[in-house]
Design a protein around this motif. Structure first.
Motif, mmCIF file in Angstrom:
data_model
loop_
_atom_site.group_PDB
_atom_site.id
_atom_site.type_symbol
_atom_site.label_atom_id
_atom_site.label_comp_id
_atom_site.label_asym_id
_atom_site.label_seq_id
_atom_site.Cartn_x
_atom_site.Cartn_y
_atom_site.Cartn_z
ATOM 1 N N HIS A 14 -28.680 29.926 -36.512
ATOM 2 C CA HIS A 14 -27.484 30.288 -37.294
ATOM 3 C C HIS A 14 -27.917 30.895 -38.623
ATOM 4 C CE1 HIS A 14 -23.137 29.195 -38.672
ATOM 5 N NE2 HIS A 14 -23.629 30.132 -39.461
ATOM 6 N N HIS A 16 -27.084 34.655 -40.992
ATOM 7 C CA HIS A 16 -26.407 35.948 -41.116
ATOM 8 C C HIS A 16 -27.383 36.962 -41.702
ATOM 9 C CE1 HIS A 16 -22.414 34.125 -40.345
ATOM 10 N NE2 HIS A 16 -22.976 33.067 -40.885
ATOM 11 N N HIS A 201 -17.613 29.237 -35.964
ATOM 12 C CA HIS A 201 -17.627 28.501 -37.235
ATOM 13 C C HIS A 201 -16.362 27.628 -37.236
ATOM 14 C CE1 HIS A 201 -20.446 31.609 -38.611
ATOM 15 N NE2 HIS A 201 -20.642 30.934 -39.730
ATOM 16 N N HIS A 225 -21.564 24.651 -38.174
ATOM 17 C CA HIS A 225 -21.271 23.652 -39.226
ATOM 18 C C HIS A 225 -20.648 22.367 -38.671
ATOM 19 C CE1 HIS A 225 -22.510 26.622 -42.076
ATOM 20 N NE2 HIS A 225 -21.562 27.447 -41.708
ATOM 21 N N ASP A 282 -28.158 29.454 -42.343
ATOM 22 C CA ASP A 282 -26.913 30.175 -42.675
ATOM 23 C C ASP A 282 -27.138 31.431 -43.536
ATOM 24 O OD1 ASP A 282 -24.213 30.541 -42.373
ATOM 25 O OD2 ASP A 282 -23.598 29.085 -43.884
HETATM 26 ZN ZN LIG Z 1 -22.411 30.994 -41.019
#
Ligand SMILES: [Zn+2]
Length: 325
Positions: A14, A16, A201, A225, A282
């Motif tokens: 995970h 970005h 998410h 999450h 993240d």
């Molecule tokens: Zn994320």
């Protein structure tokens, strides 16, 4: 412990793309490409989130300018190189990179399929260059346009011959934003017809019902999450019984306010209840951090070395990438 963690081989499930590229490169591209920086946005301060935000909206401030780059395929290549350099320095050997693709098309005045082909080409190149196995997860933002965006992205994916590099779909954005009900059906269709895996998410803003919705209506394989899961025994049971892996991002969860400063992280409840999870980062560059720091934060929370040592096996088990072992 830091040394031990650094040495561990890792998978990243995970992250970005725009939150992984280095802040100095982002600043350089914004200046060189003469991006129109919004009034009041300070490039030296506002690209980083290193203390807890009051809400998700505040946490997302860096995206006001991250959406303004890259303005060429070469610049996209630099962003991707920077991301892979970061991964290599943390001993990450496979990665699932997330990107929402459409802003690249708009920014460069190209079709969505061209934007997707740029991303695939640059990830192909960097994956070889850095010897890191990689796949792309396409992120859809919540909201009224989400179904249209998903339809356009799937058309582009089919037009490019269903490239192997694309491995899944993700839904992101403020969970308080409502999306048209058909969206779940479209995600399920993409999974059934194209074989793409789904991660959502959900449960990041306090509501465990969003996790149930992601599982039932979007057929999620994993949850991003999921910090609110512990509030519902039924949701915890569902995650465990269906073997749905939660992507736990310890540092992000503190900075977005998903976990309060005086609360313990719900990952301890996941361990107690047998809910599967992996540790991810993240947006590490936005946090002025890296995945090793997330491992360390997990250790501070739980003092569980056994789970850290078995983390790679978990990442291998739950990755959407094929042929990882
Ligand atoms: Zn994320």
């Amino acid at each position: 412990m830091q040394k031990l963690i650094k040495k561990m081989q890792k998978g990243e499930l995970h992250v970005h793309l725009n939150g992984l590229a280095s802040t100095s490169l982002v600043q350089k591209l914004l200046i060189e490409e003469k991006a129109e920086i919004p009034a009041g946005f300070n490039l030296n301060v506002d690209l980083l989130r290193t203390s807890p935000s009051t809400d998700l909206e505040t946490y997302l401030k860096p995206w006001q300018v991250l959406r303004l780059i890259p303005r060429s395929k070469a610049a996209l290549g630099l962003v991707i190189d920077s991301a892979f350099e970061n991964l290599q320095s943390q001993n990450v050997t496979f990665v699932e990179l997330r990107n929402s693709v459409i802003y690249i098309a708009l920014l460069n005045n190209i079709t969505i399929s061209t934007a997707l082909s740029w991303l695939i080409h640059e990830i192909d190149r960097a994956s070889d260059k850095y010897s890191i196995k990689a796949g792309l997860i396409i992120t859809i933002s919540r909201g009224d346009y989400a179904p249209d965006h998903l339809r356009s992205l799937m058309e582009a994916y089919v037009q490019l011959g269903r490239p192997d590099r694309v491995i899944g779909l993700d839904l992101a954005g403020n969970e308080d934003t409502t999306s048209p009900v058909e969206l779940g059906q479209l995600f399920r269709k993409a999974k059934e017809e194209q074989g793409l895996k789904i991660t959502i998410h959900a449960g990041e803003t306090g509501n465990p019902e969003n996790i149930r919705d992601a599982i039932i209506n979007f057929d999620a394989d994993r949850i991003g999450h999921g910090t609110a899961a512990y509030k519902s025994l039924a949701v915890m049971d569902m995650l465990r019984d269906r073997d749905i892996c939660v992507e736990v991002c310890p540092i992000s969860n503190r900075l977005t306010g998903a976990v309060g400063a005086h609360e313990s992280h719900p990952v301890s409840e996941f361990i107690k209840m047998g809910v599967p999870f992996v540790i991810c980062s993240d947006n590490p560059s936005i946090h002025d951090s890296n995945i090793n720091e997330d491992y360390l934060e997990f250790y501070r929370e739980t003092h569980n070395i056994d789970i850290l040592e078995s983390m790679l096996n978990r990442q291998i088990k739950y990755t959407f990438l094929r042929g990882i072992n």
